[in-house]
Motif scaffolding. Structure first.
Motif, PDB file in Angstrom:
ATOM      1  N   ALA A 103       0.894  -1.122   0.016  1.00  0.00           N
ATOM      2  CA  ALA A 103       0.034  -0.133  -0.014  1.00  0.00           C
ATOM      3  C   ALA A 103       1.071   1.370   0.142  1.00  0.00           C
ATOM      4  CB  ALA A 103      -0.882  -0.012   1.186  1.00  0.00           C
ATOM      5  N   TYR A 104       1.887   1.166   0.670  1.00  0.00           N
ATOM      6  CA  TYR A 104       2.798   2.282   0.870  1.00  0.00           C
ATOM      7  C   TYR A 104       3.581   2.676  -0.577  1.00  0.00           C
ATOM      8  CZ  TYR A 104       7.018   5.045   2.056  1.00  0.00           C
ATOM      9  OH  TYR A 104       8.027   6.066   2.034  1.00  0.00           O
ATOM     10  N   LEU A 105       3.988   1.541  -1.364  1.00  0.00           N
ATOM     11  CA  LEU A 105       4.334   1.894  -2.691  1.00  0.00           C
ATOM     12  C   LEU A 105       3.131   2.373  -3.649  1.00  0.00           C
ATOM     13  CD1 LEU A 105       6.596  -1.338  -3.398  1.00  0.00           C
ATOM     14  CD2 LEU A 105       7.259   1.079  -3.132  1.00  0.00           C
ATOM     15  N   ASN A 144      -6.995   0.080   9.247  1.00  0.00           N
ATOM     16  CA  ASN A 144      -6.504   0.976   8.233  1.00  0.00           C
ATOM     17  C   ASN A 144      -5.969   2.163   8.703  1.00  0.00           C
ATOM     18  OD1 ASN A 144      -5.757   1.291   5.615  1.00  0.00           O
ATOM     19  ND2 ASN A 144      -7.725   2.182   5.132  1.00  0.00           N
ATOM     20  N   SER A 145      -5.267   2.179   9.868  1.00  0.00           N
ATOM     21  CA  SER A 145      -4.566   3.279  10.310  1.00  0.00           C
ATOM     22  C   SER A 145      -3.166   3.520  10.377  1.00  0.00           C
ATOM     23  CB  SER A 145      -5.497   3.725  11.694  1.00  0.00           C
ATOM     24  OG  SER A 145      -5.190   2.627  12.797  1.00  0.00           O
ATOM     25  N   PHE A 146      -2.572   2.548  10.019  1.00  0.00           N
ATOM     26  CA  PHE A 146      -1.041   2.462  10.051  1.00  0.00           C
ATOM     27  C   PHE A 146      -0.316   3.330   9.517  1.00  0.00           C
ATOM     28  CE2 PHE A 146       2.949  -0.157   8.842  1.00  0.00           C
ATOM     29  CZ  PHE A 146       3.151  -0.284  10.225  1.00  0.00           C
ATOM     30  N   VAL A 147       0.764   3.901  10.299  1.00  0.00           N
ATOM     31  CA  VAL A 147       1.368   5.210   9.830  1.00  0.00           C
ATOM     32  C   VAL A 147       2.859   4.499   9.658  1.00  0.00           C
ATOM     33  CG1 VAL A 147       2.324   7.587  10.510  1.00  0.00           C
ATOM     34  CG2 VAL A 147       0.099   6.719  10.827  1.00  0.00           C
ATOM     35  N   VAL A 148       3.508   5.134   8.554  1.00  0.00           N
ATOM     36  CA  VAL A 148       4.786   4.552   8.169  1.00  0.00           C
ATOM     37  C   VAL A 148       5.480   6.133   7.820  1.00  0.00           C
ATOM     38  CG1 VAL A 148       6.389   3.581   6.401  1.00  0.00           C
ATOM     39  CG2 VAL A 148       4.386   2.456   7.312  1.00  0.00           C
ATOM     40  N   ARG A 167       3.556   9.094   7.336  1.00  0.00           N
ATOM     41  CA  ARG A 167       2.298   9.268   6.524  1.00  0.00           C
ATOM     42  C   ARG A 167       1.300   7.920   6.767  1.00  0.00           C
ATOM     43  NH1 ARG A 167       5.390  10.750   0.733  1.00  0.00           N
ATOM     44  NH2 ARG A 167       6.466  12.437   1.560  1.00  0.00           N
ATOM     45  N   GLN A 168       0.067   8.273   6.821  1.00  0.00           N
ATOM     46  CA  GLN A 168      -0.862   7.173   6.869  1.00  0.00           C
ATOM     47  C   GLN A 168      -0.814   6.186   5.448  1.00  0.00           C
ATOM     48  OE1 GLN A 168      -4.506   7.922   8.584  1.00  0.00           O
ATOM     49  NE2 GLN A 168      -5.673   6.081   7.990  1.00  0.00           N
ATOM     50  N   VAL A 169      -0.715   4.955   5.936  1.00  0.00           N
ATOM     51  CA  VAL A 169      -0.611   3.877   4.719  1.00  0.00           C
ATOM     52  C   VAL A 169      -2.217   3.683   4.460  1.00  0.00           C
ATOM     53  CG1 VAL A 169      -0.106   1.880   3.587  1.00  0.00           C
ATOM     54  CG2 VAL A 169       1.565   3.450   5.185  1.00  0.00           C
ATOM     55  N   ASP A 170      -2.938   3.972   3.237  1.00  0.00           N
ATOM     56  CA  ASP A 170      -4.334   3.421   2.926  1.00  0.00           C
ATOM     57  C   ASP A 170      -4.204   2.230   2.324  1.00  0.00           C
ATOM     58  OD1 ASP A 170      -6.989   3.335   2.434  1.00  0.00           O
ATOM     59  OD2 ASP A 170      -6.904   5.012   0.984  1.00  0.00           O
TER      60      ASP A 170
END
Length: 423
Positions: A189-191, A324-328, A331-334
């Motif tokens: 999702a990050y990519l 769906n609230s993970f932050v990397v 930035r929040q990853v959707d």
């Protein structure tokens, strides 16, 4: 317990037991003692041999042991393990098959960082090699990483995966096993948001805790019972001066192994006592079933404290992936940003570590993905290990995964089970 002396105390106990085993084996094996005809001498030597091997394996990284594979031409092809990307906390390695043209399937196998080395996936790698170019995340033992290398938590792990995927290109097919399943999903999702063209073609998630609350297990119950303060106090120690990572806060491998053994203490005790009798009767061998299993099972690695604690807090307690609230990296990853990657989940009906429901929850998060790019499989009668390395993987799941990969690539061919991989 963030002290070096507690870490060194465990290592001293391990070292002492290894020495006791070696001493017992050597003393009971003196030729002169054979004149006594004492039946306890062979038993003592056998106990020493098993004990020495047991405690020595706890600090040794197992070898991959994949020397060659048989090609379609019937010839043996030697296999080299080469580093593609080198990082402080883990490398991306390739199992390069000599004299073989690049395969149509290119697979990145994401190994767990949950106490054992990536070699735990040895049989999985061996089963995929005849039909694909295989790459694996080879995580390092935290005790060997200097403090100067910095921290490593779940966000760093996710960024490592994203970097590995970018290095291999968009034609890669990612297979994540167990612990890294939610983080492999997050990396994809990050990519999808940062570099859409770098997304893999497919993502296969096998037995991982995307939503730990979807089905209770002993692992999830433990996460609820223990507070983060208690966990930090009970599990975290500092690496001793013997290692390069002296002073680094870790969850020690020996402490993890104690937990593994305690969960099935009676079964393990019986296995070791039976092995002592087999050795005393001359029925054991260096690579018998007992040694093959325990050489891998007993080989444990330290995890960085921040990785272990952030996994428990953010993945299990706060359920950041599931909600769906993970932050990397701020930035929040959707997960909904994934819109062109084919995603498949695999679960075992009898999985008591990541129970059915925890992994398939990933598909509900993929709101930007059409249904024709989603798939799920529940393997009847399969436990956790079986879905990626046991009989269920070899006979049923592996061909399903390869067919899914081919469908995602647009080839549409049917996967064949080679003798080397399917037996």
């Amino acid at each position: 317990m963030k002290y070096m002396f507690t870490y060194d105390l465990m290592e001293s106990a391990r070292n002492t037991n290894e020495w006791l085993g070696a001493t017992a084996r050597a003393m009971a094996s003196y030729p002169a003692f054979a004149l006594s005809m004492n039946p306890m001498l062979p038993m003592m030597a056998a106990w020493g041999e098993v004990t020495e091997r047991t405690f020595s394996r706890m600090i040794a990284k197992p070898d991959w042991g994949i020397r060659s594979i048989v090609g379609p031409d019937g010839q043996d092809h030697l296999v080299d393990v080469t580093k593609v990307v080198e990082k402080p906390f883990g490398d991306l390695v390739q199992f390069y098959v000599r004299r073989r043209a690049p395969m149509a399937r290119k697979v990145l196998l994401v190994a767990p960082m949950s106490g054992h080395y990536a070699t735990l996936l040895r049989s999985t790698v061996a089963s995929l090699l005849p039909d694909a170019d295989v790459y694996v995340t080879d995580w390092h033992n935290a005790r060997d990483i200097p403090v100067s290398s910095g921290k490593f938590d779940v966000e760093d792990y996710t960024l490592y995966l994203a970097e590995f995927m970018k290095a291999l290109g968009p034609d890669i097919h990612v297979i994540a096993v167990c612990q890294p399943v939610p983080l492999a999903l997050a990396a994809t999702a990050y990519l999808a948001a940062e570099d859409p063209d770098a997304q893999p073609r497919s993502l296969v998630l096998i037995g991982g805790p995307v939503d730990p609350d979807a089905a209770a297990t002993e692992v999830t119950d433990f996460g609820r019972r223990v507070t983060m303060g208690q966990l930090e106090h009970l599990a975290i120690q500092r690496v001793g001066f013997k290692h390069k990572g002296a002073g680094r806060l870790v969850y020690p491998g020996l402490l993890q192994l104690q937990s593994f053994i305690t969960m099935n203490a009676e079964r393990h005790g019986k296995a070791f006592s039976e092995q002592v009798f087999r050795v005393s009767r001359g029925e054991a061998s260096d690579h018998d079933a007992h040694n093959r299993f325990y050489d891998e099972y007993l080989a444990v690695m330290d995890m960085t404290a921040e990785f272990y604690l952030s996994t428990v807090e953010r993945i299990f307690k706060n359920r950041e992936i599931a909600t769906n609230s993970f932050v990397v990296a701020g930035r929040q990853v959707d997960m909904g940003a994934i819109n062109k990657v084919s995603v498949m989940t695999v679960e075992g009906a009898n999985d008591d570590i990541s129970a059915p429901g925890q992994c398939v929850a990933a598909l509900n998060l993929l709101t930007g993905l059409s249904d024709d790019k989603k798939a799920q499989h529940l393997e009847p009668g399969a436990g956790h290990y079986g879905i990626f390395a046991g009989k269920s993987w070899r006979l049923n799941i592996r061909p399903l995964v390869l067919n899914f990969i081919d469908k995602a690539s647009g080839t549409g061919r049917k996967a064949k089970i080679s003798l080397a991989a399917g037996q």
